[in-house]
Design an enzyme around this catalytic site. Structure first.
Site, PDB file in Angstrom:
ATOM      1  N   LYS A 141       8.259  56.864  55.588  1.00 12.38           N
ATOM      2  CA  LYS A 141       6.779  55.969  56.229  1.00 12.38           C
ATOM      3  C   LYS A 141       7.260  54.737  56.637  1.00 12.38           C
ATOM      4  O   LYS A 141       6.923  53.665  56.570  1.00 12.38           O
ATOM      5  CB  LYS A 141       5.092  56.210  55.263  1.00 12.38           C
ATOM      6  CG  LYS A 141       4.394  56.395  55.718  1.00 12.38           C
ATOM      7  CD  LYS A 141       3.073  55.088  55.472  1.00 12.38           C
ATOM      8  CE  LYS A 141       3.082  53.690  55.200  1.00 12.38           C
ATOM      9  NZ  LYS A 141       3.209  53.284  56.299  1.00 12.38           N
TER      10      LYS A 141
ATOM     11  N   GLU B 119      13.812  47.219  46.913  1.00 11.45           N
ATOM     12  CA  GLU B 119      13.590  46.133  47.768  1.00 11.45           C
ATOM     13  C   GLU B 119      12.412  45.197  48.684  1.00 11.45           C
ATOM     14  O   GLU B 119      11.688  45.531  49.274  1.00 11.45           O
ATOM     15  CB  GLU B 119      14.941  46.429  49.206  1.00 11.45           C
ATOM     16  CG  GLU B 119      16.512  47.218  48.528  1.00 11.45           C
ATOM     17  CD  GLU B 119      17.488  47.467  49.733  1.00 11.45           C
ATOM     18  OE1 GLU B 119      16.508  47.659  51.111  1.00 11.45           O
ATOM     19  OE2 GLU B 119      18.394  47.477  49.869  1.00 11.45           O
TER      20      GLU B 119
ATOM     21  N   CYS C 185      13.695  39.360  55.211  1.00 16.16           N
ATOM     22  CA  CYS C 185      13.847  38.596  53.547  1.00 16.16           C
ATOM     23  C   CYS C 185      15.070  38.201  53.058  1.00 16.16           C
ATOM     24  O   CYS C 185      14.374  36.810  52.394  1.00 16.16           O
ATOM     25  CB  CYS C 185      13.756  40.141  52.295  1.00 16.16           C
ATOM     26  SG  CYS C 185      15.310  41.151  53.007  1.00 16.16           S
TER      27      CYS C 185
ATOM     28  N   GLU D 119       6.960  33.462  48.518  1.00 21.81           N
ATOM     29  CA  GLU D 119       6.933  33.822  49.580  1.00 21.81           C
ATOM     30  C   GLU D 119       5.962  33.008  50.651  1.00 21.81           C
ATOM     31  O   GLU D 119       5.012  34.487  51.250  1.00 21.81           O
ATOM     32  CB  GLU D 119       7.617  35.399  50.370  1.00 21.81           C
ATOM     33  CG  GLU D 119       8.293  35.574  50.609  1.00 21.81           C
ATOM     34  CD  GLU D 119       8.544  36.645  50.874  1.00 21.81           C
ATOM     35  OE1 GLU D 119       7.461  38.338  50.480  1.00 21.81           O
ATOM     36  OE2 GLU D 119       9.303  37.234  51.354  1.00 21.81           O
TER      37      GLU D 119
HETATM   38  P1  NAD Z   1       4.367  45.030  52.952  1.00 26.92           P
HETATM   39  O1  NAD Z   1       4.512  45.746  51.660  1.00 26.92           O
HETATM   40  O2  NAD Z   1       3.361  45.299  53.115  1.00 26.92           O
HETATM   41  O3  NAD Z   1       5.139  46.813  53.427  1.00 26.92           O
HETATM   42  C1  NAD Z   1       5.606  47.746  53.376  1.00 26.92           C
HETATM   43  C2  NAD Z   1       5.446  49.696  53.892  1.00 26.92           C
HETATM   44  O4  NAD Z   1       4.740  49.451  52.536  1.00 26.92           O
HETATM   45  C3  NAD Z   1       4.453  50.057  55.338  1.00 26.92           C
HETATM   46  O5  NAD Z   1       5.074  51.028  55.853  1.00 26.92           O
HETATM   47  C4  NAD Z   1       3.403  49.878  54.565  1.00 26.92           C
HETATM   48  O6  NAD Z   1       2.371  50.709  55.078  1.00 26.92           O
HETATM   49  C5  NAD Z   1       3.234  50.195  53.002  1.00 26.92           C
HETATM   50  N1  NAD Z   1       2.463  50.165  52.228  1.00 26.92           N
HETATM   51  C6  NAD Z   1       1.337  49.562  51.369  1.00 26.92           C
HETATM   52  N2  NAD Z   1       0.804  49.400  50.750  1.00 26.92           N
HETATM   53  C7  NAD Z   1       1.696  50.728  50.266  1.00 26.92           C
HETATM   54  C8  NAD Z   1       1.306  51.122  49.478  1.00 26.92           C
HETATM   55  N3  NAD Z   1       0.004  50.465  47.839  1.00 26.92           N
HETATM   56  N4  NAD Z   1       1.805  52.832  48.887  1.00 26.92           N
HETATM   57  C9  NAD Z   1       2.848  53.292  49.656  1.00 26.92           C
HETATM   58  N5  NAD Z   1       2.745  52.782  50.475  1.00 26.92           N
HETATM   59  C10 NAD Z   1       2.267  51.334  50.591  1.00 26.92           C
HETATM   60  O7  NAD Z   1       5.514  44.546  53.547  1.00 26.92           O
HETATM   61  P2  NAD Z   1       5.555  44.003  54.921  1.00 26.92           P
HETATM   62  O8  NAD Z   1       4.487  43.431  55.170  1.00 26.92           O
HETATM   63  O9  NAD Z   1       5.827  45.635  55.799  1.00 26.92           O
HETATM   64  O10 NAD Z   1       7.080  43.667  54.771  1.00 26.92           O
HETATM   65  C11 NAD Z   1       7.348  42.473  54.448  1.00 26.92           C
HETATM   66  C12 NAD Z   1       7.911  41.625  53.035  1.00 26.92           C
HETATM   67  O11 NAD Z   1       9.574  43.241  52.759  1.00 26.92           O
HETATM   68  C13 NAD Z   1       8.114  40.289  52.825  1.00 26.92           C
HETATM   69  O12 NAD Z   1       7.206  40.534  51.245  1.00 26.92           O
HETATM   70  C14 NAD Z   1       9.949  41.159  52.303  1.00 26.92           C
HETATM   71  O13 NAD Z   1      10.492  39.573  51.828  1.00 26.92           O
HETATM   72  C15 NAD Z   1       8.882  42.493  52.279  1.00 26.92           C
HETATM   73  N6  NAD Z   1      11.214  42.287  52.578  1.00 26.92           N
HETATM   74  C16 NAD Z   1      11.941  42.794  51.768  1.00 26.92           C
HETATM   75  C17 NAD Z   1      13.981  42.999  52.456  1.00 26.92           C
HETATM   76  C18 NAD Z   1      14.805  43.534  50.836  1.00 26.92           C
HETATM   77  O14 NAD Z   1      15.940  43.677  51.539  1.00 26.92           O
HETATM   78  N7  NAD Z   1      14.455  42.460  49.788  1.00 26.92           N
HETATM   79  C19 NAD Z   1      13.920  43.413  53.052  1.00 26.92           C
HETATM   80  C20 NAD Z   1      12.372  43.167  53.930  1.00 26.92           C
HETATM   81  C21 NAD Z   1      11.525  42.599  54.510  1.00 26.92           C
END
Ligand code: NAD
Length: 504
Positions: free
Chosen positions: A196, A272, A306, A408
């Site tokens: 997804k 992650e 991130c 963050e």
């Molecule tokens: P997000 O958590 O809002 O969304 C990530 C994914 O999860 C999307 O595909 C979203 O549709 C899905 N999602 C959201 N809620 C969900 C739920 N309840 N159940 C299942 N899926 C769900 O994150 P974002 O805004 O897309 O990305 C930014 C975040 O990602 C930041 O916090 C960043 O630090 C983190 N990030 C971490 C890493 C790492 O390697 N640690 C890498 C990149 C980004």
């Protein structure tokens, strides 16, 4: 003096990259499948429509999980490591061959500079497949015989089977890079997956699905469902009884929601998550290198990595120099169209995300921050003002008690804070609920090792940032995640060991 964030003066503005909006369907068992409804994906550069995306409902997710299960039960489930490694290398070659299409997809969805999409996102996607092929080849036997204990009364050995049907849920900041980081080892280990992608970045996953099919990955091994999280494809997938595990990259609060979703069926997760990463600059550092490195670690991809630095602790003797040097770098960044080679910095992913980041900008001032650079929304003209642009920002005057230094932001912003001793620097850097990455800038190698090892993080860099060997463990501590991926660490998550004990 012109505003520091006006577009770079170029002889003639390059033509805007604009293609007709595409219709993106779900990929299930090799077929393109309509969703229950559609949603619009807009370009963060100027608000233009990029794609109309089919949102998967429970029925489509159910079909995708069934297709993955069917693929595991079919010829894919009987492939050898050598066959899978060969397929993954073919995928990498096809990514290289179609790299400009992938760059265009990534740029259209994110607005990031083309050079960044080419050199980071797409190059790493191919490298992820090659690295997974190498890792699984090195693991050797098809059943990954990982240990053997030849006791006097019994022979114990452990064989590893694929985890099964894996849900792969990824964010929007480095869409193809982060998707392939998980997908490649999952396939190397013989799993079938339901991907997804983020609702903000559906395009590159569709091109990748074509590439996987062209490379010879059988239908149903990789399925793509589109949609949002709660009440949508993300939640349908994580609550589906047919999945055997979830690998997720995204916000810490989403990780927590996914843990709750899989808890009733106790599925393994690899997370992650977010970060509030620190950099520590000692007075003995090469200050020019440190300032240039901080500029990169704070503002790359508009701060939407991130691993980006949001807290910068500087030894008091060089505090003013480092703060002034970094503020100067922030002011020199060039916001502009992705295809303009002078552009260093794109927009944020969406107007909604900009609202969130701007709330942090307001909060910082409310908490008494001194603004050293940026702080607002630029006026760019050239048709860009419907996009989600924001100024690269730097603050001083705050400390670890402030929310700005604890939460963050995930935008192009950081706080500089002075310290007086190595002990204090380590304590300040570790004073966080997160634990993803840290950087130490010093000219003293012994101190570099000493401080780097004391950082409570998954990745601790010395005099560099985001330099990666894909075999090394990647992940976070605390709110930053669960588990490690990378090389053999990925195979640990994407396989299940069974111990066999034979009485002698
Ligand atoms: P997000 O958590 O809002 O969304 C990530 C994914 O999860 C999307 O595909 C979203 O549709 C899905 N999602 C959201 N809620 C969900 C739920 N309840 N159940 C299942 N899926 C769900 O994150 P974002 O805004 O897309 O990305 C930014 C975040 O990602 C930041 O916090 C960043 O630090 C983190 N990030 C971490 C890493 C790492 O390697 N640690 C890498 C990149 C980004």
């Amino acid at each position: 003096m012109p505003s520091p964030t006006t577009p770079a003066p170029t002889t003639a503005p390059p033509p805007a990259r604009r293609r007709a909006p595409r219709s993106l369907r779900n990929v299930i068992g090799g077929e393109l499948v309509d969703g229950v409804r559609t949603f619009d994906k807009v370009d963060p550069v100027d608000g233009a429509l990029v794609a109309v995306v089919h949102e998967a409902g429970p029925a489509q997710v159910d079909r995708a999980v069934a297709a993955a299960r069917g693929a595991l039960d079919g010829p894919w489930g009987r492939t050898t490591v050598a066959e899978r490694a060969r397929l993954l290398r073919r995928v990498a070659d096809l990514i290289d061959a179609r790299s400009e299409e992938l760059v265009a997809a990534e740029v259209g969805d994110t607005g990031k500079p083309e050079t960044l999409a080419r050199d980071l996102d797409v190059a790493r996607a191919a490298a992820n497949f090659r690295s997974a092929a190498d890792t699984v080849s090195a693991a050797g036997l098809d059943a990954y015989l990982t240990e053997l204990h030849d006791g006097r009364r019994a022979l114990n050995y452990a064989v590893r089977a694929p985890l099964g049907v894996v849900a792969v849920i990824v964010p929007w900041n480095l869409p193809l890079l982060l998707l392939t980081w998980k997908l490649a080892p999952a396939l190397a280990a013989g799993n079938a997956v339901v991907v997804k992608p983020s609702e903000e970045t559906p395009s590159s996953a569709m091109l990748l699905a074509e590439i996987l099919a062209d490379a010879g990955i059988p239908d149903g091994v990789v399925n793509v469902v589109h949609g949002f999280g709660p009440g949508s494809a993300g939640e349908h997938l994580t609550t589906h009884p047919g999945i055997d595990g979830v690998t997720f990259t995204g916000e810490s609060s989403t990780g927590s929601a996914i843990m709750r979703a899989v808890a009733p069926r106790v599925r393994p997760v690899s997370f992650e998550l977010g970060g509030k990463n620190a950099a520590v600059v000692f007075a003995d550092a090469d200050l020019d290198a440190a300032i240039a490195g901080l500029a990169r670690s704070t503002y790359l991809n508009t701060g939407q990595v991130c691993l980006c630095t949001e807290r910068i602790y500087v030894e008091r003797a060089v505090f003013d120099d480092v703060a002034a040097g970094l503020a100067e770098h922030a002011r020199r960044l060039r916001l502009g169209r992705p295809e303009d080679p002078a552009t260093t910095t794109g927009p944020l992913i969406s107007v909604a995300h900009r609202e969130k980041v701007l709330r942090h900008y307001d909060l910082a001032l409310h908490e008494g921050a001194e603004l050293l650079a940026g702080g607002g929304v630029p006026t760019l003209g050239d048709g860009l003002d419907a996009g989600s642009w924001i100024e690269p920002t730097l603050w001083a005057g705050l400390d670890n008690s402030h929310r700005t230094v604890r939460e963050e932001i995930f935008g192009p912003a950081a706080v500089v804070i002075p310290f007086d001793s190595e002990e204090e620097a380590v304590a300040l850097a570790n004073d966080t609920d997160y634990g993803l990455a840290a950087v130490t800038w010093t000219g003293d190698l012994a101190r570099g090792h000493r401080v780097a090892q004391r950082m409570r993080v998954g990745m601790s860099w010395v005099n560099t940032w985001y330099l990666r060997d894909l075999r090394s463990p990647f992940g976070g501590i605390g709110l930053s995640g669960i588990g490690r991926e990378g090389g053999p660490h990925s195979l640990g998550f994407y396989t299940e060991p069974t111990n066999v004990c034979v009485q002698l």
